[in-house]
Design a protein around this motif. Structure first.
Motif, PDB file in Angstrom:
ATOM      1  N   LEU A 114     -19.873 -66.022 -28.055  1.00 11.15           N
ATOM      2  CA  LEU A 114     -20.904 -65.849 -26.798  1.00 11.15           C
ATOM      3  C   LEU A 114     -21.316 -67.273 -26.407  1.00 11.15           C
ATOM      4  O   LEU A 114     -21.591 -67.638 -25.286  1.00 11.15           O
ATOM      5  CB  LEU A 114     -21.951 -64.747 -27.274  1.00 11.15           C
ATOM      6  N   LEU A 115     -21.726 -68.063 -27.281  1.00 15.88           N
ATOM      7  CA  LEU A 115     -22.158 -69.537 -27.041  1.00 15.88           C
ATOM      8  C   LEU A 115     -21.149 -70.383 -26.492  1.00 15.88           C
ATOM      9  O   LEU A 115     -21.356 -70.946 -25.687  1.00 15.88           O
ATOM     10  CB  LEU A 115     -22.641 -69.962 -28.576  1.00 15.88           C
ATOM     11  N   TYR A 116     -19.945 -69.961 -26.809  1.00 17.49           N
ATOM     12  CA  TYR A 116     -18.790 -70.768 -25.998  1.00 17.49           C
ATOM     13  C   TYR A 116     -18.699 -70.365 -24.673  1.00 17.49           C
ATOM     14  O   TYR A 116     -18.388 -71.270 -23.718  1.00 17.49           O
ATOM     15  CB  TYR A 116     -17.545 -70.554 -26.874  1.00 17.49           C
ATOM     16  N   LYS A 117     -18.942 -69.129 -24.514  1.00 18.39           N
ATOM     17  CA  LYS A 117     -18.737 -68.638 -22.809  1.00 18.39           C
ATOM     18  C   LYS A 117     -19.931 -69.052 -22.163  1.00 18.39           C
ATOM     19  O   LYS A 117     -19.780 -69.678 -21.097  1.00 18.39           O
ATOM     20  CB  LYS A 117     -18.713 -67.114 -23.050  1.00 18.39           C
ATOM     21  N   ASN A 118     -21.251 -69.173 -22.536  1.00 18.85           N
ATOM     22  CA  ASN A 118     -22.388 -69.809 -22.165  1.00 18.85           C
ATOM     23  C   ASN A 118     -22.221 -71.285 -21.885  1.00 18.85           C
ATOM     24  O   ASN A 118     -22.700 -71.681 -20.862  1.00 18.85           O
ATOM     25  CB  ASN A 118     -23.470 -69.690 -22.860  1.00 18.85           C
ATOM     26  N   PHE A 119     -21.340 -71.848 -22.870  1.00 22.22           N
ATOM     27  CA  PHE A 119     -21.515 -73.413 -22.694  1.00 22.22           C
ATOM     28  C   PHE A 119     -20.422 -73.611 -21.573  1.00 22.22           C
ATOM     29  O   PHE A 119     -20.574 -74.871 -20.911  1.00 22.22           O
ATOM     30  CB  PHE A 119     -20.596 -73.882 -23.908  1.00 22.22           C
ATOM     31  N   LYS A 120     -19.140 -72.710 -21.322  1.00 22.04           N
ATOM     32  CA  LYS A 120     -18.471 -73.004 -20.428  1.00 22.04           C
ATOM     33  C   LYS A 120     -19.003 -72.711 -18.886  1.00 22.04           C
ATOM     34  O   LYS A 120     -18.998 -73.668 -17.911  1.00 22.04           O
ATOM     35  CB  LYS A 120     -16.950 -72.269 -20.591  1.00 22.04           C
ATOM     36  N   ILE A 121     -20.020 -71.777 -18.835  1.00 22.63           N
ATOM     37  CA  ILE A 121     -20.654 -71.475 -17.667  1.00 22.63           C
ATOM     38  C   ILE A 121     -21.497 -72.640 -17.379  1.00 22.63           C
ATOM     39  O   ILE A 121     -21.661 -73.116 -16.068  1.00 22.63           O
ATOM     40  CB  ILE A 121     -21.126 -70.203 -17.847  1.00 22.63           C
ATOM     41  N   ASN A 122     -22.419 -73.054 -18.149  1.00 23.19           N
ATOM     42  CA  ASN A 122     -23.370 -74.255 -18.008  1.00 23.19           C
ATOM     43  C   ASN A 122     -22.729 -75.480 -17.484  1.00 23.19           C
ATOM     44  O   ASN A 122     -23.165 -76.064 -16.708  1.00 23.19           O
ATOM     45  CB  ASN A 122     -24.303 -74.254 -19.047  1.00 23.19           C
ATOM     46  N   LYS A 123     -21.391 -75.638 -18.094  1.00 28.19           N
ATOM     47  CA  LYS A 123     -20.553 -76.877 -17.990  1.00 28.19           C
ATOM     48  C   LYS A 123     -20.315 -76.861 -16.499  1.00 28.19           C
ATOM     49  O   LYS A 123     -20.349 -77.974 -15.793  1.00 28.19           O
ATOM     50  CB  LYS A 123     -19.450 -77.036 -18.734  1.00 28.19           C
ATOM     51  N   GLU A 124     -19.712 -75.587 -16.068  1.00 24.96           N
ATOM     52  CA  GLU A 124     -19.276 -75.781 -14.544  1.00 24.96           C
ATOM     53  C   GLU A 124     -20.399 -75.630 -13.826  1.00 24.96           C
ATOM     54  O   GLU A 124     -20.310 -76.392 -12.807  1.00 24.96           O
ATOM     55  CB  GLU A 124     -18.595 -74.230 -14.449  1.00 24.96           C
ATOM     56  N   GLU A 125     -21.646 -75.157 -14.118  1.00 22.28           N
ATOM     57  CA  GLU A 125     -22.832 -75.255 -13.114  1.00 22.28           C
ATOM     58  C   GLU A 125     -23.286 -76.542 -12.952  1.00 22.28           C
ATOM     59  O   GLU A 125     -23.663 -77.138 -11.979  1.00 22.28           O
ATOM     60  CB  GLU A 125     -23.787 -74.300 -13.700  1.00 22.28           C
ATOM     61  N   LEU A 126     -23.253 -77.398 -14.153  1.00 18.55           N
ATOM     62  CA  LEU A 126     -23.795 -78.679 -14.206  1.00 18.55           C
ATOM     63  C   LEU A 126     -22.928 -79.616 -13.265  1.00 18.55           C
ATOM     64  O   LEU A 126     -23.241 -80.400 -12.535  1.00 18.55           O
ATOM     65  CB  LEU A 126     -23.800 -79.268 -15.593  1.00 18.55           C
ATOM     66  N   LYS A 127     -21.466 -79.404 -13.577  1.00 18.35           N
ATOM     67  CA  LYS A 127     -20.647 -80.193 -12.518  1.00 18.35           C
ATOM     68  C   LYS A 127     -20.651 -79.663 -11.009  1.00 18.35           C
ATOM     69  O   LYS A 127     -20.650 -80.746 -10.366  1.00 18.35           O
ATOM     70  CB  LYS A 127     -19.099 -79.786 -13.237  1.00 18.35           C
TER      71      LYS A 127
END
Length: 387
Positions: free
Chosen positions: A286-299
């Motif tokens: 779950l944390l890995y999925k949230n990490f990928k979503i936050n990374k895309e939003e930040l980018k």
């Protein structure tokens, strides 16, 4: 017997006062005492020698004009010398005390011998402390000065932590691939004909993982090389791809995603997060999925900020080929050194920044304040240009 009778009369009188049948009790100043005030608050301590109950002892005793006699300026300094004076403290150099009374850290070489870092003299005060002043733990406390020290200590700590974090990142960047794979090394004694020597054997598999040759026990399945521990083909080709964790070394499927999940869990654990892949796999995923979503939003947010500030180069109209080749009808005359003599007026350079523009409710422009090699706003000392 007399005390018991007196206590009974006092209780009856209090009940009558609460019922409104008797007049309220008066204090020393002749004012009525509220009936609902507890007795432990209205009765003064014995050392005040109060004749009658009241709330006089509960008032602000700092407002008393005689209170200034018992107030002193804690930690006040008077004069700081530049060189050591005769009769001063041999440790810090202050003239108001001697070595035995010095409260500073003992120096390796005192100020008497070095003549440097002379401490300022303390302010000597004579005051008389009353009963309250002797028991006042905040006597001499200055909130403004103390808060200033807190801010300075916080800034120093933040700077230290930032430097330590940068140093840690630099050290991690210097680690080569061989150092990163040290977790997969096993030290083992290897016997040789020359008497034996210690060698390093690389372990290519984590002990928690299932061995590749155990995924399919069919003799005709994918070939497994026991020397390199590799299986390039898919051992389970007929299985649903969504249910497989491994589909061969030459394939990029769920196995790669699972390795990235493992890598992310290790990185998070190294940075201090309470995360473990084997103990809580659902939490790690779950944390890995949230990490990928936050990374895309930040980018995406960073891309939008850059496009809003500098524009979108891909959306610019196509420049005509005449301008690309630099052709024009204007005649320009140059000298032998390549300087323009006539034909082109010298254009005055304009600033690319807007002037006198107050953004984000600021009362000063950007660049009106400077500190620690950073520009900012003078109104709020903010160094972030976007805020």
């Amino acid at each position: 017997m007399v005390s018991a009778l007196k206590s009974r009369k006092q209780a009856v009188l209090e009940e009558a006062r609460k019922a409104g049948l008797a007049a309220a009790e008066l204090d020393e100043n002749g004012k009525e005492i509220n009936l609902h005030i507890p007795q432990y608050m209205s009765c003064a301590p014995w050392y005040l020698n109060a004749e009658r109950p009241g709330l006089k002892h509960q008032r602000k005793w700092k407002s008393d004009p005689n209170y200034s006699k018992s107030w002193y300026d804690r930690g006040a300094k008077t004069f700081q010398a530049q060189k050591f004076r005769k009769g001063a403290c041999g440790n810090c150099g202050a003239l108001t005390h001697r070595n035995k009374a010095c409260v500073e850290r003992p120096r390796k070489l005192g100020a008497k011998w070095t003549g440097k870092h002379i401490a300022p003299d303390e302010r000597i005060e004579t005051f008389e402390l009353d009963y309250d002043g002797k028991r006042d733990r905040w006597n001499g406390y200055d909130a403004a000065v103390s808060h200033k020290h807190v801010i300075q200590r916080f800034e120093a700590r933040s700077k230290f932590l930032k430097v330590a974090q940068l140093k840690k990142l630099e050290d991690e960047a210097r680690v080569d691939e061989s150092k990163q794979m040290e977790f997969a090394k096993v030290e083992k004694r290897v016997r040789t004909t020359g008497g034996g020597s210690t060698g390093t054997v690389r372990n290519l598999r984590i002990r928690e993982d299932t061995a590749k040759y155990l995924l399919n026990l069919d003799v005709n399945s994918a070939h497994y090389d026991p020397k390199s521990r590799s299986m390039r083909e898919d051992p389970l080709p007929d299985m649903d791809p969504n249910d497989k964790f491994y589909d061969g070394d030459n394939q990029n499927g769920q196995a790669l995603e699972f390795k990235q999940l493992y890598l992310r869990a290790w990185e998070a654990f190294d940075k201090g997060h309470d995360l473990h892949m084997q103990a809580a796999p659902s939490q790690a995923e779950l944390l890995y999925k949230n990490f990928k979503i936050n990374k895309e939003e930040l980018k995406s947010r960073t891309k939008n900020i850059i496009m809003d500030k500098y524009g979108n180069a891909s959306a610019v109209e196509v420049i005509p080929w005449q301008l690309l080749l630099g052709q024009s009808e204007q005649e320009v005359e140059y000298d032998r050194a390549g300087r323009i003599i006539k034909g082109q007026e010298i254009a005055l350079p304009n600033s690319k920044y807007e002037e006198d523009v107050y953004t984000n409710n600021h009362t000063n422009v950007w660049g009106s304040w400077w500190k620690n090699h950073q520009w900012g706003y003078k109104c709020c000392h903010q160094t972030d240009f976007l805020n």
